[in-house]
Scaffold this motif. Sequence first.
Motif, short mmCIF file in Angstrom:
data_model
loop_
_atom_site.label_atom_id
_atom_site.label_comp_id
_atom_site.label_asym_id
_atom_site.label_seq_id
_atom_site.Cartn_x
_atom_site.Cartn_y
_atom_site.Cartn_z
N ASN A 118 48.51 40.81 26.06
CA ASN A 118 47.75 38.93 27.80
C ASN A 118 49.52 39.58 27.78
O ASN A 118 49.71 38.55 28.58
CB ASN A 118 47.86 38.35 25.77
CG ASN A 118 47.45 36.79 26.75
OD1 ASN A 118 46.46 37.58 27.53
ND2 ASN A 118 47.38 35.68 26.78
N ALA A 119 50.22 40.66 28.17
CA ALA A 119 50.88 40.38 29.19
C ALA A 119 49.93 40.73 30.47
O ALA A 119 51.14 39.84 31.87
CB ALA A 119 51.90 41.68 29.55
N GLY A 120 49.15 40.98 31.19
CA GLY A 120 48.36 41.17 32.59
C GLY A 120 48.30 42.44 32.81
O GLY A 120 48.39 42.68 33.95
N LYS A 121 48.40 43.77 32.23
CA LYS A 121 47.80 44.93 32.13
C LYS A 121 46.32 44.95 32.94
O LYS A 121 46.02 45.70 33.89
CB LYS A 121 47.87 45.70 30.73
CG LYS A 121 49.51 45.38 30.52
CD LYS A 121 49.17 46.52 29.34
CE LYS A 121 48.61 46.31 27.48
NZ LYS A 121 48.49 44.55 27.75
N SER A 122 45.46 43.94 32.24
CA SER A 122 44.05 44.94 32.65
C SER A 122 43.94 44.08 34.05
O SER A 122 43.23 45.13 35.52
CB SER A 122 43.07 44.28 31.97
OG SER A 122 43.00 44.80 30.42
N THR A 123 44.45 42.57 34.10
CA THR A 123 44.57 42.64 35.17
C THR A 123 45.27 43.03 36.81
O THR A 123 44.53 43.37 37.81
CB THR A 123 45.37 40.92 35.37
OG1 THR A 123 44.56 40.05 34.75
CG2 THR A 123 45.51 40.25 37.02
N ILE A 124 46.54 43.67 36.49
CA ILE A 124 46.98 44.53 37.35
C ILE A 124 46.08 45.66 37.61
O ILE A 124 46.17 46.09 38.87
CB ILE A 124 48.45 44.67 36.56
CG1 ILE A 124 49.20 43.65 36.68
CG2 ILE A 124 48.81 46.35 37.28
CD1 ILE A 124 50.71 43.82 36.06
N LEU A 125 45.53 46.42 36.45
CA LEU A 125 44.52 47.37 36.95
C LEU A 125 43.93 47.37 37.23
O LEU A 125 43.51 48.32 38.79
CB LEU A 125 44.22 48.17 35.72
CG LEU A 125 43.51 49.71 35.84
CD1 LEU A 125 43.47 50.45 34.90
CD2 LEU A 125 42.08 49.19 35.52
N ASN A 126 42.43 46.34 37.43
CA ASN A 126 41.93 45.69 38.33
C ASN A 126 42.30 45.77 39.63
O ASN A 126 41.49 45.85 40.58
CB ASN A 126 41.33 44.38 37.52
CG ASN A 126 40.68 44.68 36.76
OD1 ASN A 126 40.37 45.60 35.39
ND2 ASN A 126 40.30 43.79 35.65
N ARG A 127 43.37 44.99 40.23
CA ARG A 127 44.03 44.47 41.33
C ARG A 127 44.39 45.61 41.91
O ARG A 127 43.87 45.88 43.45
CB ARG A 127 45.04 43.47 41.54
CG ARG A 127 44.46 42.13 40.19
CD ARG A 127 43.56 41.49 41.55
NE ARG A 127 42.93 40.16 41.11
CZ ARG A 127 42.34 40.00 39.96
NH1 ARG A 127 41.64 41.07 39.13
NH2 ARG A 127 42.05 38.81 39.17
N LEU A 128 44.80 46.85 41.20
CA LEU A 128 45.32 47.75 42.10
C LEU A 128 44.38 48.87 42.63
O LEU A 128 45.00 49.73 43.42
CB LEU A 128 46.62 48.92 41.27
CG LEU A 128 47.47 47.71 41.09
CD1 LEU A 128 48.88 48.94 40.36
CD2 LEU A 128 49.00 48.05 42.49
N ALA A 129 43.49 49.26 40.85
CA ALA A 129 42.35 50.19 41.49
C ALA A 129 40.98 49.37 42.07
O ALA A 129 40.05 50.51 42.66
CB ALA A 129 41.82 50.80 39.96
N GLU A 130 40.77 48.03 42.16
CA GLU A 130 40.29 47.26 43.04
C GLU A 130 38.84 47.41 42.07
O GLU A 130 37.63 47.68 42.56
CB GLU A 130 39.56 48.04 44.00
CG GLU A 130 41.04 47.50 45.10
CD GLU A 130 40.83 47.39 46.88
OE1 GLU A 130 39.32 48.92 46.43
OE2 GLU A 130 41.69 47.31 47.23
N VAL A 131 38.65 47.44 41.05
CA VAL A 131 37.72 48.00 39.78
C VAL A 131 37.52 46.30 38.82
O VAL A 131 38.20 45.93 39.31
CB VAL A 131 37.80 48.94 39.01
CG1 VAL A 131 37.35 50.28 40.04
CG2 VAL A 131 38.93 48.97 38.17
#
Length: 424
Positions: free
Chosen positions: A210-223
């Motif tokens: 719950n640190a926000g890993k998936s959010t960062i992936l989504n924003r960087l890769a735009e997925v």
Amino acid sequence: MQEINHRETENVVLVGCQLDNDDLAFERSMDELKSLVETAKGTVVGTMTQKRQKVEPSTYIGRGKVEELQVLIDEKKVDTIVFNDELSPSQIRNVHTRTKITVVDRTQLILDIFAQRARSKEGKLQVELAQLSYLLPRLAGQGLALSRQGGGIGSKGPGETQLETDRRHIRRRMDEIRHQLEAVVGHRQRYRERRKQNEAFQVAIVGYTNAGKSTILNRLAEVVTLEENQLFATLDPTTRQFNLPSGMKVLLSDTVGFIQDLPTTLVAAFRSTLEELQEANMLLHVVDSSNSNYIRHEKTVKQLIRELDAEQIPQLIVYNKSEQKDPDFFPSHEEDSIEISAFDPDDLDSLKHAIEEKLIEQMKEYHVLLKADEGSLLSRCRETTLIKKQDWIEETEHYEVRGYVLPDTALGHELAIRTIVKRK
């Protein structure tokens, strides 16, 4: 069979034993246990704690506390007792015998959440293997506790009605799972080798759950992948591609979130998945700066990285959720770090540049002249190297390209041979 009350959620009482004088750490650990129970769809209706020099061998907590627990169970109509530690088989059996209530320890609770979250075939197999590894030594005398057929915390997974009667069946099933996982591991290894042949730079996102890993992936890769404000929202690893400011393509892999006292059975079962860390060129260690316990979370992740033999991989610490960071937050300056909000476009640009700067530390500078008909080589340079300058020289009809390349790749060797010797 043990009767359970089928409400929408189970009423749970938490039990913890404090064995040292660190009141704040113990309080935070109990808060995390409450979050775990809520993630498993339970409702915490009571908490019981005790300070001791060491745990009671037979029941974990003292005899008087067990009697208090029985009163609390009757008052609150409790369905399940959840302990903030891993209990021995005899402790589970003894507490269950005295309370007639389902007893779940921290390890089983985490396994239960993983069982809820697994989506891929590999993830489900890994969780089942971890559950069976945990349950096998706990079968003796556990008939009542393990024979729950309905829903409920601690009941997700591997056919509990047969566990207590057929150890050979469990061992046989574990062998079957390992055999199936070997095939998956082989496929994953071939995929990794193919990525290496393509000279793709790999960044793995790691961090506390719950640190926000998936959010960062989504924003960087735009997925779009699963984003939830819950523990272990992401279980199955995800790999996506994104471009750095220079145009270089990078593979970004999300990984399962870590947690304090992550069960050893889970680490073992998920080793093939966690090996993605060992193959990465860089780790983005995401830390939730809004969590008051961020220091302990950061240390927990670093310890698990060491246990996975990945501590030699360059790390960039990303302090996420800066828009709501804890008042006492103070970033570590011992390693390269950056403070961001994953929802701020400017912060994401800063993160991309920080990744580039960290990447350059592993690379070697090159300066080459490419002929006009060497378009494919120029394209490879654009995609797999960090280009800092690219000019078209009209007089000689050459591209002059300056940048950085990973030296141990085929392209790195080729560019090293062709690099123009710098004039003094």
